[in-house]
Write a protein that holds these residues in place. Sequence first.
Motif, PDB file in Angstrom:
ATOM      1  N   GLY A 118      -8.593 -31.339 -38.788  1.00 53.81           N
ATOM      2  CA  GLY A 118      -6.941 -31.793 -39.414  1.00 53.81           C
ATOM      3  C   GLY A 118      -6.613 -30.802 -39.191  1.00 53.81           C
ATOM      4  O   GLY A 118      -5.342 -30.774 -39.587  1.00 53.81           O
ATOM      5  N   THR A 119      -6.915 -29.706 -41.025  1.00 53.85           N
ATOM      6  CA  THR A 119      -5.830 -28.545 -40.337  1.00 53.85           C
ATOM      7  C   THR A 119      -5.784 -27.915 -39.331  1.00 53.85           C
ATOM      8  O   THR A 119      -4.680 -27.436 -39.782  1.00 53.85           O
ATOM      9  N   PHE A 123      -1.447 -27.229 -39.007  1.00 54.49           N
ATOM     10  CA  PHE A 123      -1.005 -26.268 -39.019  1.00 54.49           C
ATOM     11  C   PHE A 123       0.300 -25.702 -37.966  1.00 54.49           C
ATOM     12  O   PHE A 123       1.197 -25.116 -38.233  1.00 54.49           O
ATOM     13  N   PHE A 124      -0.943 -26.177 -36.624  1.00 50.65           N
ATOM     14  CA  PHE A 124       0.471 -25.616 -35.252  1.00 50.65           C
ATOM     15  C   PHE A 124       0.780 -26.524 -35.102  1.00 50.65           C
ATOM     16  O   PHE A 124       2.556 -26.348 -34.808  1.00 50.65           O
ATOM     17  N   GLY A 144      -3.456 -35.200 -39.271  1.00 49.34           N
ATOM     18  CA  GLY A 144      -4.350 -34.957 -39.850  1.00 49.34           C
ATOM     19  C   GLY A 144      -5.822 -35.745 -40.981  1.00 49.34           C
ATOM     20  O   GLY A 144      -7.150 -35.633 -40.899  1.00 49.34           O
ATOM     21  N   MET A 145      -4.303 -35.991 -41.716  1.00 51.75           N
ATOM     22  CA  MET A 145      -5.708 -37.660 -42.537  1.00 51.75           C
ATOM     23  C   MET A 145      -6.240 -38.774 -41.870  1.00 51.75           C
ATOM     24  O   MET A 145      -7.850 -38.897 -41.704  1.00 51.75           O
ATOM     25  N   ALA A 146      -5.961 -39.008 -40.326  1.00 53.39           N
ATOM     26  CA  ALA A 146      -6.866 -39.813 -39.160  1.00 53.39           C
ATOM     27  C   ALA A 146      -7.921 -38.425 -38.311  1.00 53.39           C
ATOM     28  O   ALA A 146      -9.008 -39.611 -38.632  1.00 53.39           O
ATOM     29  N   ILE A 147      -7.643 -37.830 -38.960  1.00 55.74           N
ATOM     30  CA  ILE A 147      -8.602 -37.011 -37.841  1.00 55.74           C
ATOM     31  C   ILE A 147      -9.803 -36.651 -38.965  1.00 55.74           C
ATOM     32  O   ILE A 147     -11.126 -37.482 -39.049  1.00 55.74           O
ATOM     33  N   VAL A 172       2.341 -15.587 -36.107  1.00 55.20           N
ATOM     34  CA  VAL A 172       1.674 -16.707 -36.896  1.00 55.20           C
ATOM     35  C   VAL A 172       0.394 -16.617 -38.256  1.00 55.20           C
ATOM     36  O   VAL A 172       0.421 -16.831 -39.663  1.00 55.20           O
ATOM     37  N   ALA A 173       0.178 -15.243 -38.711  1.00 56.56           N
ATOM     38  CA  ALA A 173      -0.892 -15.149 -38.982  1.00 56.56           C
ATOM     39  C   ALA A 173      -0.186 -15.298 -40.723  1.00 56.56           C
ATOM     40  O   ALA A 173      -0.971 -15.392 -41.622  1.00 56.56           O
ATOM     41  N   ALA A 174       0.494 -14.162 -40.870  1.00 56.07           N
ATOM     42  CA  ALA A 174       1.227 -14.469 -42.096  1.00 56.07           C
ATOM     43  C   ALA A 174       1.749 -15.744 -42.744  1.00 56.07           C
ATOM     44  O   ALA A 174       1.340 -16.149 -43.862  1.00 56.07           O
ATOM     45  N   TYR A 175       2.020 -16.729 -41.986  1.00 54.23           N
ATOM     46  CA  TYR A 175       2.101 -18.321 -42.287  1.00 54.23           C
ATOM     47  C   TYR A 175       0.682 -19.135 -42.565  1.00 54.23           C
ATOM     48  O   TYR A 175       0.386 -19.701 -43.040  1.00 54.23           O
ATOM     49  N   ALA A 176      -0.054 -18.682 -41.974  1.00 49.69           N
ATOM     50  CA  ALA A 176      -1.423 -19.155 -41.766  1.00 49.69           C
ATOM     51  C   ALA A 176      -1.955 -18.778 -43.350  1.00 49.69           C
ATOM     52  O   ALA A 176      -2.681 -19.517 -43.259  1.00 49.69           O
ATOM     53  N   VAL A 177      -2.036 -17.494 -43.206  1.00 52.64           N
ATOM     54  CA  VAL A 177      -2.265 -17.088 -44.768  1.00 52.64           C
ATOM     55  C   VAL A 177      -1.322 -18.348 -46.095  1.00 52.64           C
ATOM     56  O   VAL A 177      -2.556 -18.393 -46.745  1.00 52.64           O
TER      57      VAL A 177
END
Length: 197
Positions: free
Chosen positions: A132-133, A137-138, A97-100, A12-17
């Motif tokens: 939204g982020t 992401f998930f 995410g845009m709707a949020i 998860v973390a590498a993708y999150a960065v």
Amino acid sequence: MIPLLRRLWNGVAAYAVKFGVVGLIGFGLDVLVFNLLRVGVFGHDHLAQSPIGAKVISVSVAIVFNWIGNRYWTFREHRRKNFLLELGEYVIVSLGGMAIAVGCLFVSHYVLGFTSLLADNVASNVIGLGLGTLFRFFLYRFWVYGHHRADGLANLARAEEAQRTLFEEPPTDAARSAASPTEPGTMNGPLPRGPLS
């Protein structure tokens, strides 16, 4: 403890960065386009200058940029052969995410009555973007670019490796001994029989 941290980083973390870097650039693009539209750089008294119109346009521009960045950098080893299906799913998640973000802006601007440019930015680009982020992401990581995708490049590479392993014949004893060099003082094959054997 170290293997757990390594798995967490690789999972998860590498993708999150990487996702964060792409997202920050997309965020800058989103904020820039949103504010240029709101102050009337592209004209006055039309839908694109309204808070909702400006946000829809700015997020749409950022979605295209972020898809390219995430496809070719963040999730490059999981990108899909069917890029149109990938783009379609990416857009669906991005629209969620845009709707949020638009929902937060709508509540702030039209329900709570915070109508200043600063309030619009806080509602859409701080609160809405943050929520939204997380949502995006998930869903990108585990749905659009998930390991389960049959047409994902990583999954296809694993399938090819499995096929090679399945269909390769194991080496015979003769091929194995011919492939390994003999060391001085050692002999291949059965031991010679002495006079006592």
